[in-house]
Every structure is written in C-alpha cells, then in structure tokens.
Design a protein around this motif. Structure first.
Motif, PDB file in Angstrom:
ATOM      1  N   ALA A  46       0.851  -1.191   0.000  1.00 38.79           N
ATOM      2  CA  ALA A  46       0.000   0.000   0.000  1.00 38.79           C
ATOM      3  C   ALA A  46       0.888   1.243   0.000  1.00 38.79           C
ATOM      4  O   ALA A  46       2.008   1.224   0.528  1.00 38.79           O
ATOM      5  N   PRO A  47       0.423   2.339  -0.594  1.00 42.74           N
ATOM      6  CA  PRO A  47       1.246   3.560  -0.632  1.00 42.74           C
ATOM      7  C   PRO A  47       1.720   4.002   0.755  1.00 42.74           C
ATOM      8  O   PRO A  47       2.826   4.532   0.902  1.00 42.74           O
ATOM      9  N   GLU A  48       0.897   3.766   1.771  1.00 41.54           N
ATOM     10  CA  GLU A  48       1.260   4.200   3.128  1.00 41.54           C
ATOM     11  C   GLU A  48       2.539   3.532   3.633  1.00 41.54           C
ATOM     12  O   GLU A  48       3.260   4.089   4.465  1.00 41.54           O
ATOM     13  N   THR A  49       2.807   2.305   3.141  1.00 38.22           N
ATOM     14  CA  THR A  49       4.003   1.596   3.616  1.00 38.22           C
ATOM     15  C   THR A  49       5.284   2.151   2.994  1.00 38.22           C
ATOM     16  O   THR A  49       6.376   1.722   3.365  1.00 38.22           O
ATOM     17  N   ARG A  50       5.142   3.095   2.053  1.00 37.65           N
ATOM     18  CA  ARG A  50       6.324   3.682   1.404  1.00 37.65           C
ATOM     19  C   ARG A  50       6.568   5.124   1.847  1.00 37.65           C
ATOM     20  O   ARG A  50       7.433   5.794   1.308  1.00 37.65           O
ATOM     21  N   THR A  51       5.808   5.582   2.819  1.00 39.82           N
ATOM     22  CA  THR A  51       6.005   6.952   3.288  1.00 39.82           C
ATOM     23  C   THR A  51       7.269   7.040   4.136  1.00 39.82           C
ATOM     24  O   THR A  51       7.672   6.060   4.773  1.00 39.82           O
ATOM     25  N   PRO A  52       7.920   8.191   4.179  1.00 41.77           N
ATOM     26  CA  PRO A  52       9.132   8.340   4.981  1.00 41.77           C
ATOM     27  C   PRO A  52       8.933   7.986   6.451  1.00 41.77           C
ATOM     28  O   PRO A  52       9.794   7.355   7.066  1.00 41.77           O
ATOM     29  N   ASP A  53       7.775   8.357   7.011  1.00 43.23           N
ATOM     30  CA  ASP A  53       7.533   8.068   8.427  1.00 43.23           C
ATOM     31  C   ASP A  53       7.493   6.563   8.683  1.00 43.23           C
ATOM     32  O   ASP A  53       8.069   6.070   9.660  1.00 43.23           O
ATOM     33  N   TYR A  54       6.804   5.819   7.800  1.00 45.31           N
ATOM     34  CA  TYR A  54       6.714   4.382   8.026  1.00 45.31           C
ATOM     35  C   TYR A  54       8.040   3.699   7.736  1.00 45.31           C
ATOM     36  O   TYR A  54       8.444   2.778   8.450  1.00 45.31           O
ATOM     37  N   LEU A  55       8.754   4.157   6.712  1.00 50.02           N
ATOM     38  CA  LEU A  55      10.044   3.556   6.400  1.00 50.02           C
ATOM     39  C   LEU A  55      11.072   3.831   7.498  1.00 50.02           C
ATOM     40  O   LEU A  55      11.968   3.024   7.733  1.00 50.02           O
ATOM     41  N   ALA A  56      10.924   4.958   8.189  1.00 52.45           N
ATOM     42  CA  ALA A  56      11.804   5.220   9.330  1.00 52.45           C
ATOM     43  C   ALA A  56      11.507   4.239  10.461  1.00 52.45           C
ATOM     44  O   ALA A  56      12.412   3.810  11.194  1.00 52.45           O
ATOM     45  N   LEU A  57      10.226   3.883  10.602  1.00 53.35           N
ATOM     46  CA  LEU A  57       9.828   2.916  11.624  1.00 53.35           C
ATOM     47  C   LEU A  57      10.219   1.504  11.202  1.00 53.35           C
ATOM     48  O   LEU A  57      10.725   0.708  12.012  1.00 53.35           O
ATOM     49  N   ASN A  58       9.981   1.188   9.950  1.00 52.68           N
ATOM     50  CA  ASN A  58      10.137  -0.174   9.446  1.00 52.68           C
ATOM     51  C   ASN A  58      10.761  -0.109   8.050  1.00 52.68           C
ATOM     52  O   ASN A  58      10.046  -0.086   7.047  1.00 52.68           O
ATOM     53  N   PRO A  59      12.089  -0.099   7.953  1.00 48.33           N
ATOM     54  CA  PRO A  59      12.763   0.066   6.653  1.00 48.33           C
ATOM     55  C   PRO A  59      12.404  -1.003   5.629  1.00 48.33           C
ATOM     56  O   PRO A  59      12.525  -0.776   4.428  1.00 48.33           O
ATOM     57  N   ASN A  60      11.950  -2.180   6.092  1.00 50.97           N
ATOM     58  CA  ASN A  60      11.572  -3.238   5.156  1.00 50.97           C
ATOM     59  C   ASN A  60      10.168  -3.049   4.583  1.00 50.97           C
ATOM     60  O   ASN A  60       9.761  -3.804   3.706  1.00 50.97           O
ATOM     61  N   ALA A  61       9.443  -2.073   5.103  1.00 45.87           N
ATOM     62  CA  ALA A  61       8.096  -1.743   4.612  1.00 45.87           C
ATOM     63  C   ALA A  61       7.152  -2.940   4.686  1.00 45.87           C
ATOM     64  O   ALA A  61       6.266  -3.098   3.858  1.00 45.87           O
ATOM     65  N   ARG A  62       7.342  -3.787   5.686  1.00 46.96           N
ATOM     66  CA  ARG A  62       6.525  -5.002   5.797  1.00 46.96           C
ATOM     67  C   ARG A  62       5.267  -4.753   6.615  1.00 46.96           C
ATOM     68  O   ARG A  62       5.266  -3.987   7.571  1.00 46.96           O
ATOM     69  N   VAL A  63       4.209  -5.423   6.225  1.00 46.90           N
ATOM     70  CA  VAL A  63       3.008  -5.550   7.054  1.00 46.90           C
ATOM     71  C   VAL A  63       2.581  -7.017   6.995  1.00 46.90           C
ATOM     72  O   VAL A  63       2.780  -7.684   5.966  1.00 46.90           O
ATOM     73  N   PRO A  64       2.056  -7.559   8.102  1.00 44.86           N
ATOM     74  CA  PRO A  64       1.800  -6.851   9.360  1.00 44.86           C
ATOM     75  C   PRO A  64       3.078  -6.582  10.154  1.00 44.86           C
ATOM     76  O   PRO A  64       4.031  -7.347  10.097  1.00 44.86           O
ATOM     77  N   THR A  65       3.013  -5.495  10.877  1.00 41.05           N
ATOM     78  CA  THR A  65       4.061  -5.086  11.807  1.00 41.05           C
ATOM     79  C   THR A  65       3.380  -4.517  13.034  1.00 41.05           C
ATOM     80  O   THR A  65       2.301  -3.930  12.925  1.00 41.05           O
ATOM     81  N   ILE A  66       3.992  -4.699  14.192  1.00 34.93           N
ATOM     82  CA  ILE A  66       3.491  -4.032  15.386  1.00 34.93           C
ATOM     83  C   ILE A  66       4.545  -3.069  15.916  1.00 34.93           C
ATOM     84  O   ILE A  66       5.754  -3.269  15.731  1.00 34.93           O
ATOM     85  N   ASP A  67       4.053  -2.024  16.560  1.00 33.94           N
ATOM     86  CA  ASP A  67       4.885  -1.098  17.324  1.00 33.94           C
ATOM     87  C   ASP A  67       4.342  -1.145  18.745  1.00 33.94           C
ATOM     88  O   ASP A  67       3.274  -0.615  19.030  1.00 33.94           O
ATOM     89  N   ASP A  68       5.059  -1.844  19.617  1.00 35.52           N
ATOM     90  CA  ASP A  68       4.619  -2.020  21.002  1.00 35.52           C
ATOM     91  C   ASP A  68       5.466  -1.133  21.902  1.00 35.52           C
ATOM     92  O   ASP A  68       6.508  -1.544  22.402  1.00 35.52           O
ATOM     93  N   ASP A  69       5.028   0.111  22.049  1.00 32.06           N
ATOM     94  CA  ASP A  69       5.784   1.099  22.832  1.00 32.06           C
ATOM     95  C   ASP A  69       7.237   1.173  22.378  1.00 32.06           C
ATOM     96  O   ASP A  69       8.170   1.180  23.188  1.00 32.06           O
ATOM     97  N   GLY A  70       7.422   1.211  21.075  1.00 35.42           N
ATOM     98  CA  GLY A  70       8.763   1.377  20.524  1.00 35.42           C
ATOM     99  C   GLY A  70       9.444   0.081  20.124  1.00 35.42           C
ATOM    100  O   GLY A  70      10.490   0.117  19.464  1.00 35.42           O
ATOM    101  N   PHE A  71       8.883  -1.061  20.515  1.00 31.12           N
ATOM    102  CA  PHE A  71       9.429  -2.343  20.081  1.00 31.12           C
ATOM    103  C   PHE A  71       8.764  -2.716  18.764  1.00 31.12           C
ATOM    104  O   PHE A  71       7.549  -2.923  18.711  1.00 31.12           O
ATOM    105  N   ILE A  72       9.556  -2.788  17.700  1.00 29.91           N
ATOM    106  CA  ILE A  72       9.036  -3.028  16.370  1.00 29.91           C
ATOM    107  C   ILE A  72       9.253  -4.490  16.008  1.00 29.91           C
ATOM    108  O   ILE A  72      10.360  -5.023  16.139  1.00 29.91           O
ATOM    109  N   LEU A  73       8.188  -5.143  15.548  1.00 31.77           N
ATOM    110  CA  LEU A  73       8.294  -6.553  15.184  1.00 31.77           C
ATOM    111  C   LEU A  73       7.419  -6.829  13.968  1.00 31.77           C
ATOM    112  O   LEU A  73       6.251  -6.454  13.939  1.00 31.77           O
ATOM    113  N   SER A  74       8.004  -7.492  12.976  1.00 31.22           N
ATOM    114  CA  SER A  74       7.271  -7.916  11.793  1.00 31.22           C
ATOM    115  C   SER A  74       7.160  -9.434  11.796  1.00 31.22           C
ATOM    116  O   SER A  74       7.711 -10.104  12.662  1.00 31.22           O
TER     117      SER A  74
END
Length: 204
Positions: free
Chosen positions: A35-63
């Motif tokens: 989806a276009p949202e997974t290619r935005t700079p904000d999401y790529l900063a969070l998750n450089p692999n642009a993968r979904v599903p992904t969780i952000d659990d208080d700063g812990f990122i897991l795909s």
C-alpha cells in the motif's frame, strides 16, 4: 500503546485474531502489503523493510505475523502460550513448518482455482501447489489424529498460527483429512476467530 499495521485481507488476519483472543486494545492501520502508506518516509523510518503486518509495542518493532503472535501471547502471559518448554518448542516448530510448507502454497492454489478470473488462472501453478499441499495436509492429519491440538492439551498459539494461515483451506473439500477438517473447524469457531474472519470478509 500497541499499534498494528496490516489488513485482515492479508496476514494481518492472524494478528487480529490473536489480539482478539487477548482482549488487547490497539491502534489499527488497515494497510495491505505494498500500500502507498508503507512507502512513506515516516513508516520507512519505523520499518525500513516496509513489511506488514508489523506491530509497534511502545517502541518495540516486530514484523512477521507468526513471531508477532508468539510474542504477544508470551508477553501477556496468556494460556495460549504453552507453559511446558516442550510444548513451547512445538508451537515454534509448527509455526515455522507452516510458513515453509503451506503459507504461499495455499494462497496460490486457491487463487488459481477459485479466486482469480478464469483467464488469469494457471492450472500448472495450481497443480504444483497441490503437490506440496497434499503431503503437508497428511502431516497435520497424522498429528491431529493423536491429539486434538498441536502443542499441549488445549488451543494454543500453535493452533492459532497454523489455522489462521489456513484461512483459505476453509473453502476446500477436506473430507480426506477428517481430523484436520474437525480441528480447523474448532479453531475457527472461536469467538475471536469469527470476529477476525468477519473483518476480512467485510472488506471483500
């Protein structure tokens, strides 16, 4: 705050089922893969692999949906996470096994036999996928003939991970594998499973 990026129309279905089992509140971004949202700079900063599903659990990122479900069940001390180390190992084993043996195979088989327009279907692809699916179903049938559940004496993250990945198998004739068929039905009759399935089917 738990944030979930991913759609019920994709592997996010598995995580939505788990959050329902755990009764978790979360912020949900209903995004499909690519989806276009997974290619935005904000999401790529969070998750450089642009993968979904992904969780952000208080700063812990897991795909990866299987890992997410194992993490959530263990973190929240859920009965779905096996207490016995042997059952814990089995839960991880079944999750890894499913990813290798059935994940893409089920998706591609059903797409090329039921979901795609007739002109876009490939009988050769469907046949190749079925050659992998049939023995894998046999493995599950054997395991489930010995026990109602895949890891331990009750429904666990092992069952959730494998059954959720077999969502498309609900449309197949499983009469050749009666224990697998009964187990899949038991899993998807759970209230959290029904809710997750309704979210997927509501999206089309």
């Amino acid at each position: 705050m738990l944030r979930l990026y991913g759609s019920a129309r994709s592997r996010g279905l598995r995580v939505l089922w788990m959050t329902g089992e755990l009764g978790l509140k979360f912020d949900h971004k209903d995004w499909l893969p690519r989806a276009p949202e997974t290619r935005t700079p904000d999401y790529l900063a969070l998750n450089p692999n642009a993968r979904v599903p992904t969780i952000d659990d208080d700063g812990f990122i897991l795909s990866e949906s299987m890992a997410i479900n194992i993490y959530l069940a263990k973190k929240h001390k859920s009965p779905l996470y096996p207490a016995d180390p042997k059952d814990e190992a089995r839960a991880i084993q079944w999750s890894l096994w499913e990813t290798d043996r059935l994940d893409r195979q089920i998706v591609n088989y059903v797409r090329h036999t039921k979901e795609l327009p007739q002109a876009e279907r490939s009988p050769a692809t469907a046949e190749a996928m079925w050659k992998e699916i049939e023995p894998a179903f046999g493995v599950l049938e054997t395991a489930l003939s010995r026990s109602q559940w895949l890891a331990g004496s009750s429904f666990s993250v092992a069952d959730l991970n494998v059954a959720s990945a077999l969502y498309r198998a609900l449309s197949l004739d499983l009469g050749k594998w009666p224990h697998l068929e009964a187990w899949l039905k038991r899993c998807w009759e759970r209230p959290a499973a029904k809710k997750a399935r309704a979210m997927r089917e509501d999206k089309g």
